[in-house]
Motif scaffolding. Sequence first.
Motif, PDB file in Angstrom:
ATOM      1  N   ILE A 147      91.641  73.647  85.361  1.00  0.00           N
ATOM      2  CA  ILE A 147      90.637  74.149  85.034  1.00  0.00           C
ATOM      3  C   ILE A 147      91.289  75.688  84.169  1.00  0.00           C
ATOM      4  N   ALA A 148      91.958  76.543  85.205  1.00  0.00           N
ATOM      5  CA  ALA A 148      92.617  77.511  85.113  1.00  0.00           C
ATOM      6  C   ALA A 148      93.822  77.490  84.319  1.00  0.00           C
ATOM      7  N   ARG A 149      94.228  75.892  85.101  1.00  0.00           N
ATOM      8  CA  ARG A 149      95.752  75.976  83.446  1.00  0.00           C
ATOM      9  C   ARG A 149      95.719  75.812  82.063  1.00  0.00           C
ATOM     10  N   ALA A 150      94.055  75.527  82.383  1.00  0.00           N
ATOM     11  CA  ALA A 150      93.674  74.732  80.812  1.00  0.00           C
ATOM     12  C   ALA A 150      93.658  76.198  80.198  1.00  0.00           C
ATOM     13  N   VAL A 151      92.470  76.854  80.795  1.00  0.00           N
ATOM     14  CA  VAL A 151      92.677  78.355  80.254  1.00  0.00           C
ATOM     15  C   VAL A 151      93.877  79.395  80.116  1.00  0.00           C
ATOM     16  N   GLU A 152      95.117  79.122  80.814  1.00  0.00           N
ATOM     17  CA  GLU A 152      95.779  79.472  80.549  1.00  0.00           C
ATOM     18  C   GLU A 152      97.072  79.248  79.488  1.00  0.00           C
ATOM     19  N   ALA A 153      96.416  78.012  79.484  1.00  0.00           N
ATOM     20  CA  ALA A 153      97.145  77.386  78.602  1.00  0.00           C
ATOM     21  C   ALA A 153      96.914  77.365  76.689  1.00  0.00           C
ATOM     22  N   GLY A 154      95.653  78.116  76.879  1.00  0.00           N
ATOM     23  CA  GLY A 154      94.867  78.260  75.473  1.00  0.00           C
ATOM     24  C   GLY A 154      94.039  76.720  75.196  1.00  0.00           C
ATOM     25  N   CYS A 155      93.787  76.260  75.546  1.00  0.00           N
ATOM     26  CA  CYS A 155      93.472  74.537  75.482  1.00  0.00           C
ATOM     27  C   CYS A 155      91.420  75.520  74.545  1.00  0.00           C
ATOM     28  N   GLY A 156      90.926  75.462  74.269  1.00  0.00           N
ATOM     29  CA  GLY A 156      90.179  76.220  73.472  1.00  0.00           C
ATOM     30  C   GLY A 156      88.574  75.658  73.920  1.00  0.00           C
ATOM     31  N   ARG A 157      88.759  74.797  74.306  1.00  0.00           N
ATOM     32  CA  ARG A 157      86.851  74.305  75.303  1.00  0.00           C
ATOM     33  C   ARG A 157      86.908  73.064  76.005  1.00  0.00           C
ATOM     34  N   ILE A 158      86.032  74.233  77.114  1.00  0.00           N
ATOM     35  CA  ILE A 158      86.628  72.866  78.547  1.00  0.00           C
ATOM     36  C   ILE A 158      85.101  72.185  78.473  1.00  0.00           C
ATOM     37  N   LEU A 159      85.066  70.961  79.084  1.00  0.00           N
ATOM     38  CA  LEU A 159      82.729  70.456  78.929  1.00  0.00           C
ATOM     39  C   LEU A 159      83.555  69.704  80.170  1.00  0.00           C
ATOM     40  N   ILE A 160      82.991  69.483  81.088  1.00  0.00           N
ATOM     41  CA  ILE A 160      83.028  68.470  82.470  1.00  0.00           C
ATOM     42  C   ILE A 160      81.614  69.013  82.879  1.00  0.00           C
ATOM     43  N   ALA A 161      80.837  67.276  82.834  1.00  0.00           N
ATOM     44  CA  ALA A 161      79.616  66.969  83.410  1.00  0.00           C
ATOM     45  C   ALA A 161      79.602  66.217  84.566  1.00  0.00           C
ATOM     46  N   ASP A 162      78.655  66.708  85.666  1.00  0.00           N
ATOM     47  CA  ASP A 162      78.369  66.444  86.004  1.00  0.00           C
ATOM     48  C   ASP A 162      76.847  65.872  86.903  1.00  0.00           C
ATOM     49  N   PRO A 163      76.426  64.603  88.137  1.00  0.00           N
ATOM     50  CA  PRO A 163      75.345  65.222  88.568  1.00  0.00           C
ATOM     51  C   PRO A 163      74.931  66.165  89.375  1.00  0.00           C
ATOM     52  N   GLY A 164      75.630  67.395  89.758  1.00  0.00           N
ATOM     53  CA  GLY A 164      75.590  68.176  90.711  1.00  0.00           C
ATOM     54  C   GLY A 164      76.308  68.425  91.994  1.00  0.00           C
ATOM     55  N   ARG A 165      76.937  67.613  92.091  1.00  0.00           N
ATOM     56  CA  ARG A 165      77.705  67.142  93.647  1.00  0.00           C
ATOM     57  C   ARG A 165      77.500  68.728  93.742  1.00  0.00           C
ATOM     58  N   PRO A 166      77.184  69.170  95.357  1.00  0.00           N
ATOM     59  CA  PRO A 166      78.390  70.372  95.745  1.00  0.00           C
ATOM     60  C   PRO A 166      80.086  70.585  95.917  1.00  0.00           C
ATOM     61  N   PRO A 167      80.626  69.960  95.394  1.00  0.00           N
ATOM     62  CA  PRO A 167      82.025  69.875  95.104  1.00  0.00           C
ATOM     63  C   PRO A 167      82.150  70.854  93.702  1.00  0.00           C
ATOM     64  N   PHE A 168      81.228  70.176  93.193  1.00  0.00           N
ATOM     65  CA  PHE A 168      81.884  70.585  91.018  1.00  0.00           C
ATOM     66  C   PHE A 168      80.422  72.116  91.180  1.00  0.00           C
ATOM     67  N   LEU A 169      79.219  71.933  91.683  1.00  0.00           N
ATOM     68  CA  LEU A 169      79.106  73.503  91.683  1.00  0.00           C
ATOM     69  C   LEU A 169      79.790  74.755  92.184  1.00  0.00           C
ATOM     70  N   ALA A 170      80.169  74.313  93.717  1.00  0.00           N
ATOM     71  CA  ALA A 170      81.423  75.808  94.074  1.00  0.00           C
ATOM     72  C   ALA A 170      82.618  75.870  92.934  1.00  0.00           C
ATOM     73  N   VAL A 171      83.056  74.618  92.168  1.00  0.00           N
ATOM     74  CA  VAL A 171      83.577  75.100  91.058  1.00  0.00           C
ATOM     75  C   VAL A 171      83.268  75.511  90.134  1.00  0.00           C
ATOM     76  N   ALA A 172      82.201  75.382  89.575  1.00  0.00           N
ATOM     77  CA  ALA A 172      81.042  76.169  88.490  1.00  0.00           C
ATOM     78  C   ALA A 172      81.405  77.606  89.098  1.00  0.00           C
ATOM     79  N   GLU A 173      81.185  77.713  90.104  1.00  0.00           N
ATOM     80  CA  GLU A 173      80.242  79.075  90.144  1.00  0.00           C
ATOM     81  C   GLU A 173      81.325  79.738  90.688  1.00  0.00           C
ATOM     82  N   ALA A 174      82.400  79.652  90.754  1.00  0.00           N
ATOM     83  CA  ALA A 174      83.781  80.124  90.678  1.00  0.00           C
ATOM     84  C   ALA A 174      84.054  80.316  89.318  1.00  0.00           C
ATOM     85  N   CYS A 175      84.070  79.389  88.564  1.00  0.00           N
ATOM     86  CA  CYS A 175      84.835  79.603  86.933  1.00  0.00           C
ATOM     87  C   CYS A 175      83.414  80.215  86.127  1.00  0.00           C
TER      88      CYS A 175
END
Length: 204
Positions: A147-175
């Motif tokens: 995600i950080a590389r995509a933001v830095e590269a200038g990708c316009g939009r990032i959409l990541i779906a998840d049922p809410g697993r703990p590692p995903f929620l940790a990444v979401a919090e950081a983002c």
Amino acid sequence: MPTTSHQREHYGLRYMMASAPAMRRLKRGNNSRLHGSKNWGAAFLLMEYLSQHPLPPNRSVLDVGCGWGLAGLYCRKRFNSAVTASDADPAVFPYLQAQADINDLTIDTEVWRFTDVPGDALAAADTLIASDICFWDDMAEEVYQLIARAVEAGCGRILIADPGRPPFLAVAEACIEDFYAELVPVRAYTSRPHRGYVLRIENA
Ligand SMILES: C[S@@+](CC[C@H](N)C(=O)[O-])C[C@H]1O[C@@H](n2cnc3c(N)ncnc32)[C@H](O)[C@@H]1O
């Protein structure tokens, strides 16, 4: 609407259950290693989100950890996106191709781990999509770095779906902290209900 006992149609897209004879034939001698073994529910969360927040037509979409490819196929069909679907495991692509064929769709595929997605592919993507790609604790760092590389590269939009697993929620919090991301609750309905989130970063 069900089409056969092993085939379904939701969000305007046909797809095959893991029990479909074509998929079972593929499974003999072609085992996916990293859980790309069915259509995961988070792909429907992403389709539901995109049906409410449509992408502009004819733009480029990069689907990472695509598995059987439903989310990218949906973008191809619904928004005429130029889709590149990537996955670390090449064993998923015959399943993706089978689902592309029953929808008369074509998308490109690439064997890329999250860490290997080239910077120019991230820069060229108007939207990066993914569904259910952060299910083990040790995946969180790789997904965050992607995600950080995509933001830095200038990708316009990032959409990541998840049922809410703990590692995903940790990444979401950081983002949310680092990239002004939002965590959007989503519910989708196929033959069963799906609940979870779309992590959204508008980087335009
Ligand atoms: C749970 S499946 C989700 C597949 C698909 N996105 C869906 O929603 O149906 C996770 C997918 O991520 C892929 N994957 C796992 N680790 C990966 C990595 N480090 N780099 C790229 N793809 C990876 C797997 O091969 C698998 O296809």
